[in-house]
Design an enzyme around this catalytic site. Structure first.
Site, PDB file in Angstrom:
ATOM      1  N   ASN A  32     -16.558  -9.341   2.320  1.00 43.47           N
ATOM      2  CA  ASN A  32     -14.698  -9.153   1.558  1.00 43.47           C
ATOM      3  C   ASN A  32     -13.624 -10.150   2.219  1.00 43.47           C
ATOM      4  OD1 ASN A  32     -12.104  -8.412   0.634  1.00 43.47           O
ATOM      5  ND2 ASN A  32     -12.349  -6.014   0.926  1.00 43.47           N
TER       6      ASN A  32
ATOM      7  N   LYS B  18     -10.163 -10.766   1.648  1.00 37.35           N
ATOM      8  CA  LYS B  18      -9.509  -9.852   1.546  1.00 37.35           C
ATOM      9  C   LYS B  18      -8.512 -11.168   1.127  1.00 37.35           C
ATOM     10  CE  LYS B  18     -10.611  -6.204   4.171  1.00 37.35           C
ATOM     11  NZ  LYS B  18     -10.064  -5.085   5.051  1.00 37.35           N
TER      12      LYS B  18
ATOM     13  N   HIS C  95     -10.568  -1.179  -3.622  1.00 39.17           N
ATOM     14  CA  HIS C  95     -10.432  -1.406  -2.522  1.00 39.17           C
ATOM     15  C   HIS C  95      -9.703  -0.180  -1.978  1.00 39.17           C
ATOM     16  CE1 HIS C  95     -10.149  -3.165   1.166  1.00 39.17           C
ATOM     17  NE2 HIS C  95     -11.149  -2.825   1.933  1.00 39.17           N
TER      18      HIS C  95
ATOM     19  N   GLU D  74      -7.437  -1.152   0.001  1.00 43.40           N
ATOM     20  CA  GLU D  74      -6.148  -1.790   0.171  1.00 43.40           C
ATOM     21  C   GLU D  74      -5.453  -1.717  -1.355  1.00 43.40           C
ATOM     22  OE1 GLU D  74      -8.061  -5.635   2.143  1.00 43.40           O
ATOM     23  OE2 GLU D  74      -8.215  -3.770   3.905  1.00 43.40           O
TER      24      GLU D  74
ATOM     25  N   GLU E 163     -16.202   3.547   2.454  1.00 44.03           N
ATOM     26  CA  GLU E 163     -15.197   2.382   3.461  1.00 44.03           C
ATOM     27  C   GLU E 163     -13.837   4.343   3.896  1.00 44.03           C
ATOM     28  OE1 GLU E 163     -15.480  -1.748   3.039  1.00 44.03           O
ATOM     29  OE2 GLU E 163     -14.070  -1.121   1.891  1.00 44.03           O
TER      30      GLU E 163
ATOM     31  N   GLY F  17     -10.440  -2.235   9.114  1.00 45.23           N
ATOM     32  CA  GLY F  17     -10.189  -3.116  10.909  1.00 45.23           C
ATOM     33  C   GLY F  17      -8.953  -3.054  11.742  1.00 45.23           C
TER      34      GLY F  17
ATOM     35  N   SER G 188     -15.424  -1.702  10.024  1.00 42.34           N
ATOM     36  CA  SER G 188     -15.232  -2.557  10.723  1.00 42.34           C
ATOM     37  C   SER G 188     -17.112  -2.488  11.205  1.00 42.34           C
ATOM     38  CB  SER G 188     -14.982  -2.231  12.392  1.00 42.34           C
ATOM     39  OG  SER G 188     -13.145  -1.765  12.165  1.00 42.34           O
TER      40      SER G 188
HETATM   41  P1  PGA Z   1     -12.838  -3.981   7.901  1.00 38.89           P
HETATM   42  O1  PGA Z   1     -13.044  -4.122   6.485  1.00 38.89           O
HETATM   43  O2  PGA Z   1     -14.543  -4.425   7.966  1.00 38.89           O
HETATM   44  O3  PGA Z   1     -12.273  -5.762   8.341  1.00 38.89           O
HETATM   45  O4  PGA Z   1     -12.887  -3.020   9.001  1.00 38.89           O
HETATM   46  C1  PGA Z   1     -14.010  -3.305   5.625  1.00 38.89           C
HETATM   47  C2  PGA Z   1     -13.117  -3.928   4.419  1.00 38.89           C
HETATM   48  O5  PGA Z   1     -12.762  -3.772   3.831  1.00 38.89           O
HETATM   49  O6  PGA Z   1     -14.176  -4.269   3.201  1.00 38.89           O
END
Ligand code: PGA
Length: 220
Positions: free
Chosen positions: A6, A8, A80, A82, A146, A152, A182
């Site tokens: 992803n 983003k 997601h 976010e 997640e 992140g 992560s």
């Molecule tokens: P990250 O993000 O690997 O940077 O923690 C995972 C995600 O949001 O899909």
């Protein structure tokens, strides 16, 4: 085993260089909309980061399943954290997006996961039950677990936490479950070796060709 990157709201790596580095490794990439065509043209398995439930209409800022399919996009991430945290996505909206995308023939990665406060309050199962409860099993649907506190942050769920949450999700809906939060080259193998972990959804580490390829290799 699915390893999905992803990107983003980052431009991400060069799609052609990524395609060459991946060779035959199974993968999914979800770039920003502006790079979808380039990723498709490079021969990458390409998903969008979101998708609307209508085919067209007055929905500023949204994109529909047929619009994505016209580009050669074969799937979408929905729900997601976010989107849920910053853009007001609700469980009902996530369910509508998922249903419409599947009906249109797209693959869907539907994201679920608890916040740190919810985990500390002992509400993880309740949150997952609510988020998964609005979804229905479908051959082209996979869930991504997640935990929001691991996204992140560099704080990865332990393999045991991931395994427990995945097993719980599978008890609610018998579908493949990807782990996200992560995931890095150095923790991918142990996470992916958990019996209820069917792949990974990778954010930050998918922006670097070498680290994304290493994670795809760990999953293959
Ligand atoms: P990250 O993000 O690997 O940077 O923690 C995972 C995600 O949001 O899909």
């Amino acid at each position: 085993m699915i390893v999905a990157g992803n990107w983003k709201m980052f431009d991400g790596p060069d799609p052609r260089a990524l395609r060459a580095a991946l060779g035959d490794l199974p993968h999914v990439v979800a770039p920003p909309y502006t790079r979808l065509r380039e990723c498709v043209d490079a021969g990458l398995t390409t998903y969008a980061q979101n998708v609307h439930w209508e085919s067209e209409g007055a929905f500023t800022g949204e994109i529909s399943p047929p619009m994505l399919q016209a580009l050669g996009v074969t799937g979408a991430i929905v729900g997601h954290s976010e989107r849920r945290q910053f853009f007001g996505e609700t469980d009902e909206g996530v369910a509508k997006r998922t249903r419409a995308a599947l009906a249109a023939g797209l693959n869907v990665i539907a994201c679920v996961g608890e916040t740190e406060a919810q985990r500390e309050a002992g509400e993880t199962e309740e949150v997952l039950r609510r988020q998964v409860g609005v979804l229905e099993a479908h051959p082209n649907l996979v869930i991504a677990y997640e935990p929001v506190w691991a996204i992140g942050t560099g704080k990865t769920a332990t393999p045991e936490i991931a395994q427990d949450a995945h097993a719980f999700i599978k008890s609610l809906l018998d579908l493949p479950v990807l782990y996200g939060g992560s995931v890095k080259p150095d923790n991918a193998a142990v996470l992916l070796s958990q019996p209820a972990v069917d792949g990974a959804l990778v954010g930050g580490a998918s922006l670097d060709i070498d680290s994304f390829v290493a994670i795809c290799r760990a999953g293959s």
